[in-house]
Every structure is written in structure tokens, then in C-alpha cells.
Design an enzyme around this catalytic site. Structure first.
Site, PDB file in Angstrom:
ATOM      1  N   CYS A   1      13.713  10.922   6.683  1.00 23.60           N
ATOM      2  CA  CYS A   1      13.734  10.490   8.082  1.00 23.60           C
ATOM      3  C   CYS A   1      15.132  10.604   8.663  1.00 23.60           C
ATOM      4  CB  CYS A   1      13.248   9.058   8.170  1.00 23.60           C
ATOM      5  SG  CYS A   1      14.115   8.004   7.025  1.00 23.60           S
TER       6      CYS A   1
ATOM      7  N   GLU B   1      10.019   1.257  10.233  1.00 22.47           N
ATOM      8  CA  GLU B   1      11.008   2.304   9.918  1.00 22.47           C
ATOM      9  C   GLU B   1      10.297   3.623  10.166  1.00 22.47           C
ATOM     10  OE1 GLU B   1      14.085   1.989   9.231  1.00 22.47           O
ATOM     11  OE2 GLU B   1      14.299  -0.109   8.671  1.00 22.47           O
TER      12      GLU B   1
ATOM     13  N   GLU C   1      10.410  16.185  15.215  1.00 21.72           N
ATOM     14  CA  GLU C   1      10.864  16.098  13.826  1.00 21.72           C
ATOM     15  C   GLU C   1      10.153  17.197  13.019  1.00 21.72           C
ATOM     16  OE1 GLU C   1       9.343  12.603  11.788  1.00 21.72           O
ATOM     17  OE2 GLU C   1      11.208  12.361  10.683  1.00 21.72           O
TER      18      GLU C   1
ATOM     19  N   LYS D   1       0.865  -1.182   0.000  1.00 21.19           N
ATOM     20  CA  LYS D   1       0.000   0.000   0.000  1.00 21.19           C
ATOM     21  C   LYS D   1       0.906   1.238   0.000  1.00 21.19           C
ATOM     22  CE  LYS D   1      -2.382   3.355   2.411  1.00 21.19           C
ATOM     23  NZ  LYS D   1      -1.687   4.332   1.567  1.00 21.19           N
TER      24      LYS D   1
HETATM   25  P1  NAP Z   1       2.492   8.545   7.682  1.00 22.56           P
HETATM   26  O1  NAP Z   1       1.425   9.539   7.815  1.00 22.56           O
HETATM   27  O2  NAP Z   1       2.764   7.647   8.824  1.00 22.56           O
HETATM   28  O3  NAP Z   1       2.130   7.710   6.368  1.00 22.56           O
HETATM   29  C1  NAP Z   1       2.934   6.654   5.916  1.00 22.56           C
HETATM   30  C2  NAP Z   1       2.066   5.596   5.272  1.00 22.56           C
HETATM   31  O4  NAP Z   1       1.151   5.099   6.232  1.00 22.56           O
HETATM   32  C3  NAP Z   1       1.213   6.116   4.113  1.00 22.56           C
HETATM   33  O5  NAP Z   1       1.083   5.092   3.153  1.00 22.56           O
HETATM   34  C4  NAP Z   1      -0.122   6.382   4.780  1.00 22.56           C
HETATM   35  O6  NAP Z   1      -1.227   6.293   3.891  1.00 22.56           O
HETATM   36  C5  NAP Z   1      -0.173   5.218   5.754  1.00 22.56           C
HETATM   37  N1  NAP Z   1      -1.070   5.419   6.876  1.00 22.56           N
HETATM   38  C6  NAP Z   1      -1.476   6.569   7.451  1.00 22.56           C
HETATM   39  N2  NAP Z   1      -2.317   6.298   8.468  1.00 22.56           N
HETATM   40  C7  NAP Z   1      -2.452   4.953   8.540  1.00 22.56           C
HETATM   41  C8  NAP Z   1      -3.173   4.061   9.370  1.00 22.56           C
HETATM   42  N3  NAP Z   1      -3.938   4.480  10.376  1.00 22.56           N
HETATM   43  N4  NAP Z   1      -3.053   2.737   9.142  1.00 22.56           N
HETATM   44  C9  NAP Z   1      -2.275   2.278   8.145  1.00 22.56           C
HETATM   45  N5  NAP Z   1      -1.577   3.069   7.320  1.00 22.56           N
HETATM   46  C10 NAP Z   1      -1.638   4.400   7.525  1.00 22.56           C
HETATM   47  O7  NAP Z   1       3.888   9.200   7.363  1.00 22.56           O
HETATM   48  P2  NAP Z   1       4.239  10.266   6.230  1.00 22.56           P
HETATM   49  O8  NAP Z   1       3.890  11.607   6.708  1.00 22.56           O
HETATM   50  O9  NAP Z   1       3.688   9.822   4.923  1.00 22.56           O
HETATM   51  O10 NAP Z   1       5.815  10.069   6.145  1.00 22.56           O
HETATM   52  C11 NAP Z   1       6.693  10.797   6.917  1.00 22.56           C
HETATM   53  C12 NAP Z   1       7.194   9.995   8.106  1.00 22.56           C
HETATM   54  O11 NAP Z   1       7.833   8.803   7.654  1.00 22.56           O
HETATM   55  C13 NAP Z   1       8.242  10.762   8.879  1.00 22.56           C
HETATM   56  O12 NAP Z   1       8.025  10.631  10.251  1.00 22.56           O
HETATM   57  C14 NAP Z   1       9.532  10.078   8.470  1.00 22.56           C
HETATM   58  O13 NAP Z   1      10.582  10.228   9.397  1.00 22.56           O
HETATM   59  C15 NAP Z   1       9.100   8.668   8.284  1.00 22.56           C
HETATM   60  N6  NAP Z   1      10.031   7.926   7.436  1.00 22.56           N
HETATM   61  C16 NAP Z   1      10.835   6.975   8.008  1.00 22.56           C
HETATM   62  C17 NAP Z   1      11.758   6.295   7.243  1.00 22.56           C
HETATM   63  C18 NAP Z   1      12.658   5.268   7.863  1.00 22.56           C
HETATM   64  O14 NAP Z   1      13.254   4.501   7.120  1.00 22.56           O
HETATM   65  N7  NAP Z   1      12.785   5.209   9.179  1.00 22.56           N
HETATM   66  C19 NAP Z   1      11.856   6.551   5.870  1.00 22.56           C
HETATM   67  C20 NAP Z   1      11.015   7.520   5.314  1.00 22.56           C
HETATM   68  C21 NAP Z   1      10.109   8.192   6.113  1.00 22.56           C
HETATM   69  P3  NAP Z   1      -1.904   7.590   3.238  1.00 22.56           P
HETATM   70  O15 NAP Z   1      -0.839   8.246   2.450  1.00 22.56           O
HETATM   71  O16 NAP Z   1      -2.992   7.014   2.401  1.00 22.56           O
HETATM   72  O17 NAP Z   1      -2.385   8.432   4.374  1.00 22.56           O
END
Ligand code: NAP
Length: 483
Positions: free
Chosen positions: A289, A255, A386, A180
Site C-alpha cells: 500500500c 488502513e 493504485e 479474518k
Molecule cells: P481487499 O479485497 O479489500 O481484501 C482485504 C480483506 O478484506 C481480505 O481479507 C478480504 O477477504 C476481505 N474482504 C473482501 N471483501 C470483503 C467484504 N465485502 N467484507 C468484508 N471483508 C472483505 O484487498 P486486497 O486486494 O486483499 O489487498 C490490497 C489492498 O489493501 C490494496 O488497496 C492495498 O493498498 C491495501 N493495503 C493497505 C494497507 C495499509 O496499511 N493502508 C496495507 C496493506 C494493504 P478475502 O480474501 O476472503 O476476499
């Protein structure tokens, strides 16, 4: 989206080798964060479509795990070559939907492809063990076997490589995947599906479903057929998924967010530290991240570093990712822009000075100027959360113990950086930083051959390297008696 190979643009989900709409024909509109124009739509699927995709992956499982490692490796290599062959178009799709400068998109496509190539090789190296038994008539053998159906949820900031970093090791060992992608960047994911189909993966082995995050995520978590959930995204959502997955005791990889310290010691090469700070802080407009989020500079070199850092930032060109010379694109959306504005305002209210930037770019929309803040209070939001944007708060320190304590004073533990030429200090600081990644004298630590991942609330598990494959394997011990 103006690209050469138009077949890469798909506005349907890829399930069981078919391109399908959502059952109720609901859609999600996707925009270009630079122009704010709608560039396409994808299906808004939910629980039922996810259940179907998982069941089809399950049907494909025995055939896929039954292939030899060499057969799986050959398919992964075909996928790798197709990704590389279509690199320019894939990079353009990414810049259209994510906004990052085209050079960064090209780099991400190659970075993403490198996981496919790496794990195509690792597929052939899933070694077990034999263990000497304490009884002479017995033998102990340890097998490593694919865990089963894998669900993967990925973010918008690396729309292609976060998918390959999860799927390539899963596929390599024999696990079918249901992916997804983030709703803001689904086209990069679907384009990878087109190329996987062309590479010849059997139907049901790779499935890509776009839609309602909560519904899809909850089906992935609660469905007992899924044996492993691999998530990249925010710590907040990661915690929800962890708790949901406890109901079926799934193996998970998380992650999650980071809050990287970037330390410049007084013996550092300052020019190299400035280059590293620019790479680490401002890549992808500060939306990685592993972005440096707190820059600690020794008092003896503080003024020199700040002056050079400000000069380097003043030379950064901000704009649409397709414009020549651009090194910083827009933020992904208005919500992200508001968070950046809030962090800067809060820091200023608590005494920070704006060394450069500190406001919306003249282009408007989601564009914000690359910003440096000095004299930042440790009570500021930016010191503790962050930011995920192009803002670099700089702090002064005088002692090694003091800076290590400040660097570790966070619930996060993903990436950390420091610059020093003293080998004794390098060992000591590297060992004391509570982070999964310690990057010494460079701002770019990511590549396929390293174990990427965090400690504390930055996550569980590792991706990439020989360690990244273990997350998709189960260990089975066989005891043979009566020999
Ligand atoms: P996010 O809001 O957590 O979304 C990530 C993914 O999760 C998207 O596909 C989102 O879908 C989905 N999602 C959201 N709510 C969900 C739920 N309740 N149940 C299941 N899936 C759900 O994060 P983001 O804002 O897109 O990404 C930024 C974050 O990712 C930052 O905190 C960053 O540090 C972290 N990150 C970490 C790494 C690592 O390797 N550690 C790498 C890259 C990014 P939708 O888009 O459809 O809402």
C-alpha cells in the site's frame, strides 16, 4: 509445504482454543501464486461460525481484561519469542502461499514480530490523567480502558504483519480478538494461532476464522458485541465496512489503499534516490500500500535518474521466491496481472514509452517484468489509480509548487516520498504533502515505532507506535465530589 515444524500448518480455524472445521464442511483451496498448484485448503466459514467466535471472545473478555498489564505483557513476549524461533518456517509458509521472495518473507516475519514485542512493552504504559477541577471539593480522573471485542480483517500482501500490527495492541490493553485473514494467505495467520496457543493465551482471547469474506465481514460489522473493527485492505471494501459499522456505531480503523508520489528534486543524491525507488516501487512485486506509484523527477536530473533507474531494474531477478537471488516474485493472481497489463497498455495508448519491461515474464503464469514507463500522460489510468504491480510511471516537473500540486492531486493520502538535501525545502514539502507518511531520503518508512496510517481515502486511525494503542482504548472520566 516443506517446513521443519509441521505443527505450524493448520487447515482448521482456531476458535475458543479449539481447531474447528466450518459447520457445513465447505472449504477454500489455497494456491501457490508462483507454481499455481494447490498447496492446501482451509474451512469456508460464514455467519454462524463468526457469531460463535464473537460470543466466545466475549466470554473471555472479563478474564483477559482482568489480568494485570504485566501478565498480558509476559504472554505477548512469549508469543514474540516463539514467532522469532519459528521465523524460517513461518517465512517459508508465507512464500508458499504469497509468492514473495524468501528474504522478504523473513523480513516480514521479523517486522510482524516487532509489533508483538513493542506492544508487550506498551501494555505497561497505559497512563491516565488527573485534571485540576474548577471547584475545590472535586477531583477529576481520566481512565483508559479496553474498548471490548475487536474484529480484524487483513489482506494477502502482508499475511503476517498486518495481523500482529492489529492484534498486539488490542491484546496488550485487554481486548480479545477475532481475526479474518485473506483467503489467499490463511496459513500464515493460522500458524500465528498455533504459536499463540503454545504461548498460553487463554481460550477465546485469540480467534482466527477463515471463509466467506462478505458473511464474516457483515457479522463482524453488525454484531453489537464487537466494539471495534480494524480493517486493512482496499478502499472499496473499507467503505462497505464503514457503512455497515455505522449501524452499531463501532470504533473503526481503516488502513486502505495508497497512491504514493515519489519526488526527486534537482538537489537530490540520485544514486540514493534510485535505491529508494527500487525499494519503494518493487518490494513485494509492487504490491504494497506504500509503493511509489507516481515518480516525479525534476527536469534537470530526469535523464540521469531515468538512466540509472533503468539500469537498476535491468539487474532485478524475477522468479519463484525460493530461487536463490530472486528479488521479485509473481503477482498474487490473474486478476492482478490483468490490472497491470491494462494500466501499461492504457499508458502506452496515451503516449507513454516503455523504458524497460512492459510485458509478461517468460516464466508465464502470474509473472510480469519490472517495468518503467516514461513520458506518461497525467490522463492515464496509472496516474490516477493504485496499480498494485511492478510498474513505475515517471513524470518530469520543473517547479516545487507544480510537483506538490500533482502529488496531492489524488483521493489517496497514505505514503509519500521525496529526495532533497535542502533543509528549507525538506520542511516546506514535508508540511505541504497531504499524506499520513512522508519519507524523506529513504524508501522504507515502516517500523513498529512509527504511527502508520493515511489521510483522505487512505483511511482512519494509526497502527504501531504509542498512538497505535489508542485505537483500542476508551476514555472514561470520573468526577468525585464532596471531598
Ligand atoms: P481487499 O479485497 O479489500 O481484501 C482485504 C480483506 O478484506 C481480505 O481479507 C478480504 O477477504 C476481505 N474482504 C473482501 N471483501 C470483503 C467484504 N465485502 N467484507 C468484508 N471483508 C472483505 O484487498 P486486497 O486486494 O486483499 O489487498 C490490497 C489492498 O489493501 C490494496 O488497496 C492495498 O493498498 C491495501 N493495503 C493497505 C494497507 C495499509 O496499511 N493502508 C496495507 C496493506 C494493504 P478475502 O480474501 O476472503 O476476499
Amino acid at each position: 509445504m516443506d517446513i521443519s515444524n509441521k505443527s505450524l500448518i493448520k487447515d482448521k480455524c482456531y476458535i475458543n482454543g479449539e481447531w474447528i472445521n466450518s459447520y457445513n464442511k465447505d472449504i477454500i483451496e489455497v494456491n501457490n501464486p508462483s507454481t499455481l498448484k494447490i498447496i492446501g485448503k482451509v474451512p469456508k466459514c460464514g455467519k454462524e461460525e463468526t457469531k460463535f467466535a464473537i460470543s466466545k471472545a466475549n466470554e473471555a473478555w472479563s478474564g483477559w481484561k482482568g489480568k494485570t498489564a504485566l501478565e498480558r505483557s509476559v504472554l505477548l513476549k512469549k508469543w514474540f519469542y516463539l514467532i522469532e524461533k519459528n521465523k524460517e518456517d513461518l517465512a517459508k509458509i508465507m512464500t508458499f502461499e504469497q509468492g514473495k521472495p524468501i528474504a522478504e518473507s523473513r523480513a516480514e516475519i521479523s517486522y510482524g514480530a516487532s509489533f508483538v514485542e513493542w506492544f508487550a512493552e506498551e501494555a505497561k504504559r497505559i497512563y491516565g490523567d488527573t485534571i485540576p477541577d474548577r471547584f475545590s471539593d472535586r477531583r477529576i480522573i481520566v481512565l483508559k480502558q479496553p474498548i471490548g471485542i475487536v474484529a480484524a480483517i487483513t489482506p494477502w500482501n502482508f499475511p503476517s504483519s498486518m495481523i500482529t500490527r492489529k492484534c498486539a495492541p488490542a491484546l496488550a490493553v485487554g481486548c480479545p480478538v477475532v481475526i479474518k485473514p485473506a483467503s489467499q494467505t490463511p496459513f500464515s495467520a493460522l500458524a500465528l494461532g498455533v504459536l499463540a496457543e503454545e504461548a498460553g493465551f487463554p481460550k477465546g482471547v485469540i480467534n482466527i476464522i477463515t471463509g466467506d469474506a462478505k458473511e464474516i465481514g457483515s457479522e463482524m460489522s453488525y454484531n453489537p458485541i464487537v466494539r471495534k473493527l480494524s480493517f486493512t485492505g482496499s478502499t472499496e471494501v473499507g467503505k462497505v465496512l464503514l457503512s455497515q459499522c455505522s449501524s452499531t456505531v463501532k470504533k473503526v480503523s481503516m488502513e486502505l489503499g495508497g497512491h504514493a508520489p515519489f519526488i526527486v528534486f534537482d538537489d537530490a543524491n540520485i544514486d540514493e534516490a534510485v535505491t529508494g525507488a527500487i525499494q519503494s516501487k518493487f518490494r513485494n512485486t509492487g504490491q504494497t500500500c506504500v509503493c511509489a506509484n507516481r515518480l516525479f523527477v525534476h527536469e534537470k536530473v530526469y535523464d540521469e535518474f531515468l538512466k540509472k533507474f533503468v539500469k537498476a531494474v535491468s539487474e532485478m531477478e524475477v522468479g519463484d521466491g525460493f530461487t536463490e537471488g530472486i528479488v521479485s516474485g509473481p503477482l498474487i493472481d490473474e486478476y492482478s496481472l490483468e490490472k497491470v497489463k491494462e494500466h501499461v497498455q492504457d499508458a502506452v495508448n496515451k503516449g507513454a514509452k516503455i523504458a524497460i519491461g512492459g510485458e509478461i515474464h517468460k516464466l508465464g503464469g502470474n509473472f510480469y517484468l519490472p517495468t518503467i514507463l516514461s513520458d506518461v500522460s497525467i490522463k492515464s489510468k496509472i496516474t490516477n489509480e493504485e496499480t498494485f504491480g511492478p510498474v513505475a510511471p515517471v513524470y518530469k516537473f520543473s517547479k516545487d509548487e507544480e510537483v506538490i500540486k500533482m502529488a496531492n492531486d489524488t483521493p489517496y493520502g497514505l505514503a509519500s516520498y521525496f529526495y532533497s538535501r535542502d533543509i528549507g525545502r525538506i520542511w516546506k514539502v514535508a508540511e505541504e504533502l497531504e499524506y499520513g507518511i512522508v519519507s524523506v531520503n529513504t524508501g522504507l518508512p515502516s517500523k513498529a515505532e512509527i504511527p502508520f496510517g493515511g489521510v483522505k481515502e487512505s483511511g482512519l486511525g494509526r497502527e504501531g507506535s504509542k498512538y497505535g494503542i489508542d485505537d483500542f482504548l476508551e476514555i472514561k472520566y470520573i468526577q468525585m465530589a464532596g471531598i
